[in-house]
Each structure stands twice: as structure tokens, then as C-alpha cells.
Design an enzyme around this catalytic site. Structure first.
Site, PDB file in Angstrom:
ATOM      1  N   HIS A  66      32.315  44.285  10.817  1.00  0.00           N
ATOM      2  CA  HIS A  66      32.800  45.132  11.890  1.00  0.00           C
ATOM      3  C   HIS A  66      32.908  46.595  11.461  1.00  0.00           C
ATOM      4  O   HIS A  66      33.094  47.484  12.283  1.00  0.00           O
ATOM      5  CB  HIS A  66      34.168  44.595  12.321  1.00  0.00           C
ATOM      6  CG  HIS A  66      34.715  45.217  13.560  1.00  0.00           C
ATOM      7  ND1 HIS A  66      34.098  46.252  14.214  1.00  0.00           N
ATOM      8  CD2 HIS A  66      35.821  44.960  14.263  1.00  0.00           C
ATOM      9  CE1 HIS A  66      34.821  46.587  15.274  1.00  0.00           C
ATOM     10  NE2 HIS A  66      35.872  45.819  15.319  1.00  0.00           N
ATOM     11  N   CYS A  67      32.804  46.885  10.142  1.00  0.00           N
ATOM     12  CA  CYS A  67      33.133  48.242   9.679  1.00  0.00           C
ATOM     13  C   CYS A  67      31.928  49.059   9.215  1.00  0.00           C
ATOM     14  O   CYS A  67      31.578  50.059   9.834  1.00  0.00           O
ATOM     15  CB  CYS A  67      34.136  48.159   8.530  1.00  0.00           C
ATOM     16  SG  CYS A  67      35.709  47.490   9.054  1.00  0.00           S
ATOM     17  N   ILE A  68      31.317  48.621   8.120  1.00  0.00           N
ATOM     18  CA  ILE A  68      30.362  49.492   7.422  1.00  0.00           C
ATOM     19  C   ILE A  68      29.135  49.851   8.274  1.00  0.00           C
ATOM     20  O   ILE A  68      28.682  50.994   8.235  1.00  0.00           O
ATOM     21  CB  ILE A  68      29.935  48.873   6.055  1.00  0.00           C
ATOM     22  CG1 ILE A  68      31.167  48.390   5.278  1.00  0.00           C
ATOM     23  CG2 ILE A  68      29.137  49.856   5.206  1.00  0.00           C
ATOM     24  CD1 ILE A  68      32.164  49.467   4.928  1.00  0.00           C
TER      25      ILE A  68
ATOM     26  N   ASP B 134      31.275  52.165  11.630  1.00  0.00           N
ATOM     27  CA  ASP B 134      32.201  53.300  11.537  1.00  0.00           C
ATOM     28  C   ASP B 134      31.549  54.634  11.206  1.00  0.00           C
ATOM     29  O   ASP B 134      31.922  55.661  11.789  1.00  0.00           O
ATOM     30  CB  ASP B 134      33.300  53.007  10.502  1.00  0.00           C
ATOM     31  CG  ASP B 134      34.050  51.730  10.826  1.00  0.00           C
ATOM     32  OD1 ASP B 134      33.938  51.270  11.984  1.00  0.00           O
ATOM     33  OD2 ASP B 134      34.723  51.193   9.939  1.00  0.00           O
TER      34      ASP B 134
END
Ligand SMILES: NC(=O)c1ccc[n+]([C@@H]2O[C@H](COP(=O)([O-])OP(=O)(O)OC[C@H]3O[C@@H](n4cnc5c(N)ncnc54)[C@H](O)[C@@H]3O)[C@@H](O)[C@H]2O)c1
Length: 428
Positions: free
Chosen positions: A259-261, A264
Site C-alpha cells: 500500500h505504500c512504496i 506514496d
């Protein structure tokens, strides 16, 4: 300080339990009624969070879950942990934050603290969220209610990373907001790192994630360069990491997931345009990392070719659907991209993942919903023309894989020293 945590997912649930264990009364709020039911019945829906941890806090009346936003009136602090994805044009989608703000605002009491934890671009807290909270409540941030940003540093599946021990960065809208936020987190987290504003705290989280994305891209590129020279990137990294200063190992793989790298950094790219700034490192890292699945598929074509087999009509197994080892989180997993690319080339594709027995419906890959993991046994594994190791779950028996599989394309260096016959293992 009675606290509400909104969004009981991979971030909100462990955070709620940490507060509850520290003696804080926690009200968990989510719009997903199945999660509310499960939690109140003492069940967990995340593999690495044991049901007992939930049940214990529910029984002690320290944690209760609800979907009723009116209950915001009961609490002194509200922490928001809702998703921050990209839309189909790869632009920030902060609609979950805005919707949460709208749901909270009518019930916001004077003196309440609202903290955003969702990863996002600088300005979200003191511009976008503040606006909806003020409009819906008639109260003023910094005067009538407190507002802060504190980024989450959850590392799912990492048993060594305990919520209470990970230092927490906090930025307040005003100095008084910061003080209130420090009082909140001081109840449950050992080390607090106050910074001068919400924007600095938002930017800190983005730096942490961009740092990972750029460094992963670097080793992914070096994998190709060194590979062409006959040098194994894994051996190089293992040697380099013996340097006791100035080096930190990052590892190549089949592409970014989670969900992040993968997401974001592009929040910053989008916001930077408002200031006429380019984010070249982010763009280049994105380009290199998103090209990885294609590279892995090309290596699989080569591996099949060496056996005089075409990709078209071959049976290919993708091992590991979760985006990282030992978790059941398949969000943004590069395994889906691999399966799509293999399918486009005519391969008969299946997957094995002990933590994802069946693929849930997702917005991004609806066509895979309902597909089941194959069984782990000799007959099944040996029936595939090639097995691609996309995720190196520890519970997989790689010795058995070496004995059973005809051909293995290894993106994680899981098969080191295990090959049974020449040409069986292809690094990718
Ligand atoms: N997963 C991680 O490892 C991680 C690490 C650091 C930061 N983050 C960030 O934390 C945030 C949350 O991520 P996550 O992984 O916990 O997501 P998640 O999808 O696991 O959980 C989000 C939860 O929010 C709920 N929700 C959505 N809209 C809502 C609304 N309007 N009101 C109430 N509940 C709502 C969903 O039902 C879901 O249960 C994201 O910004 C993410 O980038 C995640």
C-alpha cells in the site's frame, strides 16, 4: 484520554490494540460492518494479528468497535488511519480522508484532538482536512479543537517491530496542538519525535518511503547491469553489507508492492507540480521498478525456451501472491502484474500462496477474484513447466520445490544452493 481510531486496517488495528494495552479506552470505527462484527466477537482478520490479542482487549472493555460516528462525541482524541490510494490516472485520491472528516465534523466537541496518520502530501492536514472539519463543525482548528499529523510506521509481518517501540514523529497545527498530540501518544509509545508543523511530519513520511523506492530501483537496475556481466547482484549485496558504515542493503525483486512504496512517492510528485517542481528521482525509480515484471516474464520466456518450450501453452506457477514474505497482504502485488503478462503471452497461469487461499475481489484485478491457490504437493508442482518465485514466504519448503519443479525462475534468491540439475534455476 478516551480515543477513537478510524479505519481498522493494517495500521489502525495494531495501533488501537497498542493504546488499549496501555490502558487507554479505545473506540474503533470503520465503515466495514464485517470488520466491526469480527472485532467485537474477538476475531482478527489480519494474519499476523492474533485473535487472542483482540479478544483480550474486548474482554477487558478497553477496545470496542462501532460504525457509529456519533460516538465521536464520547472521545477526547480521534486518530484517522484510512486508505490513501492513487486514482486511475495515478493521482492522489484523498477522498477517504475527506469523507472521514465529513463524518467526524458534526460530532466534534470543543477541545478534541484530531490526528491524521494516513500517508499523504504536505498540506493535507492543515489545508484539506482542516477545511472539512471546520466547515462541518463550525469550530476553528487551533482555537476550538486540536489538529495534528503523525505518520504511521507499521511494518506488517516484522515481529521485531513493535508499535510501542517505533519512534513516532508528530507535527501540530499549533504548539498547543502538538502538546496535546504528545500527551496522547505518550500514553502508548515510548519515543516521540516532535517536529515544527504538520507539513514537516507529512514530508518526513514521504522521505522515508521515497528513500526505499529509489534504493530498490537502484538494486533492480544493478541486477540487470551486473547480470549482463555474469555477476550475481545478491552475492554483491551480501558482500557490500559487511561494510559497517555508510551502506544499507536493499534487495531486488519482481517489482514493488504494498500500500505504500509504489504509491506514496507519487503523492509528492503531484503536489510538487503546484510549486513548479519536478521529482526526477521518484519518476525514474517508478519507471525502473514498474519494468521489473516484464523483465521477469522475459527471463521465464528464456528459461522455457532453453527447454524447447514456447510460453504460449506452457503452464506457469507464480509462487507467492502477497507482496512481501510471511504476510497475507496482496495489495498492489507485482504477482498480479506477472500473472496478467504471462496470461497475455498465452501461458496457463496459476498461483500458490499459503496465506492467500482464494483471491478476494479487488478494484485493480477483478478478473482474478475467486481464483484459488493450487495445492502444495509433488504431483501438482511437477506439472508446471515453470515456477516463478515472486515472494519468498518462509513457510514454503524450497528443498521440496527444488526436488519437484522442472524449472524455477527465482526473483528472491530463495533457491541458493538448492538446485538439483543444471539449468533448473534461473535468477530474475
Ligand atoms: N499497511 C501498511 O503497512 C502501512 C504502513 C504505513 C502507513 N500506511 C498508511 O496508513 C493508511 C491506512 O493504511 P492501511 O494499510 O491500514 O489500510 P487498510 O485498507 O488496511 O485499512 C483502512 C481501513 O479504513 C476503513 N475505511 C475506509 N474509509 C473509511 C471511512 N470513511 N470511515 C471509516 N473507515 C474507513 C476501511 O474499511 C479499512 O478497514 C494509508 O494512508 C497507508 O498509506 C500503511
Amino acid at each position: 484520554m478516551k480515543t477513537a481510531v478510524i479505519g481498522l486496517g493494517y495500521v489502525g488495528l495494531p495501533l488501537s490494540l497498542q493504546f488499549a494495552r496501555s490502558g487507554v479506552n479505545v473506540l474503533g470505527i470503520d465503515i466495514d460492518s464485517t470488520k466491526i462484527e469480527a472485532l467485537n466477537a474477538g476475531r482478527s482478520f489480519i494474519k499476523h494479528i492474533p485473535a487472542e490479542a483482540v479478544a483480550e482487549m474486548v474482554k477487558a472493555k478497553k477496545f470496542t468497535a462501532s460504525s457509529d460516528f456519533r460516538r465521536i462525541q464520547e472521545v477526547e482524541a480521534v486518530i484517522i488511519c484510512v486508505p490513501t490510494p492513487l486514482n486511475k490516472n495515478r493521482e492522489p485520491d484523498i477522498s477517504f480522508i475527506i469523507q472521514t472528516g465529513r463524518s467526524i465534523a458534526p460530532h466534534l466537541q470543543k477541545g478534541t484532538l484530531v490526528v491524521l496518520e494516513s500517508t499523504t502530501y504536505p498540506g493535507t492536514t492543515d489545508e484539506d482536512l482542516r477545511e472539512v472539519l471546520e466547515a462541518g463543525s463550525g469550530l476553528k482548528a487551533g482555537t476550538d479543537f486540536h489538529l495534528a499529523f503523525s505518520p504511521e510506521r507499521e511494518d506488517p509481518g516484522n515481529a521485531l517491530s513493535k508499535v510501542e517501540q517505533v519512534p513516532k514523529v508528530i507535527g501540530g497545527f499549533t504548539p498547543a496542538c502538538l502538546e496535546k498530540a504528545r500527551a496522547l501518544y505518550g500514553q502508548a509509545i515510548k519515543t516521540l519525535v516532535p517536529v515544527s508543523s504538520c507539513r514537516v511530519a507529512e514530508a518526513t513520511k514521504l522521505l522515508e518511503n521515497i528513500f526505499r523506492s529509489v534504493n530498490i530501483a537502484l538494486v533492480n537496475e544493478l541486477k540487470l547491469v551486473y547480470g549482463a556481466m555474469g555477476i550475481d547482484i545478491w552475492e554483491v549485496i551480501n558482500a557490500a553489507k559487511t561494510k559497517p558504515f555508510g551502506f544499507m542493503p536493499f534487495y531486488p525483486g519482481p517489482g514493488l508492492g504494498g500500500h505504500c512504496i509504489p504509491i506514496d512517492p507519487f503523492y509528492l510528485t503531484w503536489k510538487a507540480r503546484e510549486f513548479s517542481q519536478n521529482t526526477r528521482f521518484i519518476e525514474l525509480a517508478g519507471e525502473i521498478n514498474t519494468a521489473m515484471p516484464e523483465y521477469v516474464v522475459n527471463r521465464t520466456v528464456e528459461a522455457l525456451n532453453a527447454q524447447r518450450k514456447p510460453m504460449n501453452g506452457s503452464c506457469v506457477l507464480v509462487l507467492g501472491l502477497a507482496y512481501k514474505p510471511n504476510v497475507d497482504d496482496d495489495r498492489e502485488s507485482p504477482s498480479y502484474v506477472l500473472m496478467d503478462l504471462l496470461g497475455e503471452k498465452g501461458a496457463d497461469v496459476a498461483y500458490y500462496d499459503p496465506y492467500v487461499p482464494v483471491i478476494r475481489p479487488t478494484r485493480e484485478h477483478p478478473h482474478w477474484a475467486g481464483t484459488r491457490s493450487v495445492m502444495w504437493n509433488k504431483e501438482t508442482i511437477a506439472s508446471f513447466d515453470a515456477v516463478i518465485i515472486a515472494t519468498n514466504h518462509q513457510s514454503v519448503n524450497y528443498q521440496e520445490l527444488a526436488e519437484w519443479a522442472q524449472c524455477i525462475v527465482d526473483t528472491r534468491n530463495a533457491m541458493v544452493g538448492l538446485g538439483k540439475k543444471p539449468g533448473q534455476i534461473w535468477k530474475a
